[in-house]
Design a protein around this motif. Structure first.
Motif, PDB file in Angstrom:
ATOM      1  N   ALA A  48      47.520  51.900 -65.065  1.00 54.58           N
ATOM      2  CA  ALA A  48      47.132  50.573 -64.577  1.00 54.58           C
ATOM      3  C   ALA A  48      48.265  49.885 -63.848  1.00 54.58           C
ATOM      4  O   ALA A  48      48.064  49.240 -62.813  1.00 54.58           O
ATOM      5  N   ARG A 102      43.551  47.764 -67.581  1.00 53.81           N
ATOM      6  CA  ARG A 102      43.056  46.674 -66.742  1.00 53.81           C
ATOM      7  C   ARG A 102      43.037  45.338 -67.481  1.00 53.81           C
ATOM      8  O   ARG A 102      43.459  44.311 -66.953  1.00 53.81           O
ATOM      9  N   ALA A 140      45.446  43.028 -65.284  1.00 52.76           N
ATOM     10  CA  ALA A 140      44.777  42.522 -64.077  1.00 52.76           C
ATOM     11  C   ALA A 140      45.121  41.073 -63.768  1.00 52.76           C
ATOM     12  O   ALA A 140      45.501  40.731 -62.638  1.00 52.76           O
TER      13      ALA A 140
END
Length: 391
Positions: A57, A267, A271
């Protein structure tokens, strides 16, 4: 059109804008404090689970050091990710090799470095583990449903059906390995809470069959990742996912006989930490009577926005003119390269102010995951995405 206060409080947004001042676009600003907050939230919701951060990620040293200090474990998908984690002084017993597709010599390398936990989903890979990582713990990844409700499905390439998984775990025992557990991944950016329950029901059946028929008591369930981040649309709070998963586990195993639980978030941790800053390069229309503007920015699929492929991940797109504009129009958002696939959004109804001009900045929100790691090295000569870290 979105407003920035839908995603950031003033102090948090100021971090990003201050870091962006005077820099040539495109670049990514990552606020490490937001990753820390998300990690602590997940630990609070799953206090009994082991968190194995999914390196893919955001594999930056800054992120690794932060999470290592917080107590995280790590899921590596290659020996190159493994080396990066080890170089950050993380002990090998905190690392799992979660990729089911790996060269035999890479298994050997990981074993020599001290890794003792491996994922598999095929007989050939299992035999490589037995040969080059003898005595290690293995967990088998199963195929699960969920592609219809995941924005970035992961259900076809990895995993095997439950019957094969059961056989592989028996073979693992016979090959001198430890049949340790079962894993699954419900798909990245999974919006349905129920998908985890369906997968856990399948896992429960495998646990019971192996115990009753083979005397093999599995010790671990790896729930993978999939917990969603907030992009353009609202998602359920992670608390709802946690409550549903924990309730099913308690109902199935009880408190005293609960297996070890592993989570592999990527994520959901990273994110919201990132804002990708870009600049409008060109605005055009395809005909004199076309009402849709084509807005070309200096960042595209090959500079980190590959997850817009098929318009799967819909990032919130912000420009300061949204705060004052009362007149917006539909746009197509495209990148700067000479590849015709370099179009982020054409079907999705993105609206930007009619006042938008060449040279204006566009901020791509919630871009802390899978942007710097997906950014190309030199397509069309564009350099890798610059990343700026703030605390």
């Amino acid at each position: 059109m979105i407003k920035i206060d839908q995603y950031f409080d003033p102090a948090s947004w100021q971090k990003f804008t201050q870091a962006a001042e005077g820099r040539e676009t495109p670049f990514l600003v990552v606020d490490l404090s937001r990753i820390k907050s998300k990690y602590n939230e997940m630990v609070g919701l799953f206090p009994e689970a082991k968190i194995h951060y999914a390196m893919k990620a955001s594999p930056a040293v800054e992120v690794i050091n932060l999470l290592a200090e917080l107590g995280s474990n790590f899921d590596c998908a290659s020996i190159y990710e493994l080396d990066r984690v080890l170089d950050c002084a993380v002990d090998a017993n905190r690392i799992s090799y979660g990729n089911t597709i790996k060269k035999a010599q890479h298994v050997k390398y990981a074993y020599e470095k001290g890794v003792r936990l491996y994922a598999t989903d095929s007989e050939a890979d299992l035999k490589n583990i037995a040969t080059y990582a003898p005595g290690s713990n293995v967990f088998v990844r199963i195929l699960v449903e969920g592609s219809d409700t995941a924005e970035w499905p992961l259900s076809r390439k990895f995993g095997c059906d439950p019957a094969m998984a059961t056989n592989l775990l028996i073979q693992a025992r016979d090959l001198g390995l430890v049949p340790y557990g079962v894993s699954f991944h419900v798909g990245s950016q999974q919006k349905s809470v129920a998908v985890w329950n369906d997968a856990l029901m399948t896992v429960k059946n495998i646990f019971e069959q192996l115990l009753n028929e083979q005397g093999i008591k599995l010790q671990m369930i790896n729930l993978g990742g999939g917990f969603p981040a907030r992009y353009l649309s609202q998602v359920n709070p992670i608390k709802e996912y946690a409550e549903a998963v924990k309730q099913y586990l308690v109902d199935s195993y009880g408190v005293d006989d609960m297996p070890e639980i592993i989570l592999e978030p990527g994520r959901s941790l990273a994110a919201s930490s990132g804002v990708l800053v870009s600049e409008v390069v060109l605005i055009s229309r395809k005909s004199h009577d076309d009402t849709t503007r084509w807005v070309y920015t200096d960042v595209g699929l090959f500079q980190g926005l590959i997850e817009t492929l098929g318009e799967a991940i819909k990032y919130p797109v912000y420009t300061p003119k949204m705060e004052t504009s009362t007149n917006a129009g539909r746009v197509v958002l495209a990148g700067p390269t000479c590849d015709s696939a370099d179009i982020m959004y054409e079907e999705t109804d993105y609206q930007l102010p009619e006042e938008l001009e060449i040279g204006d900045k566009i901020f791509w929100l919630a871009t802390g995951a899978y942007t710097n790691s997906y950014s190309s090295i030199e397509f069309n000569g564009f350099p890798p995405l610059e990343v700026v870290y703030v605390d």
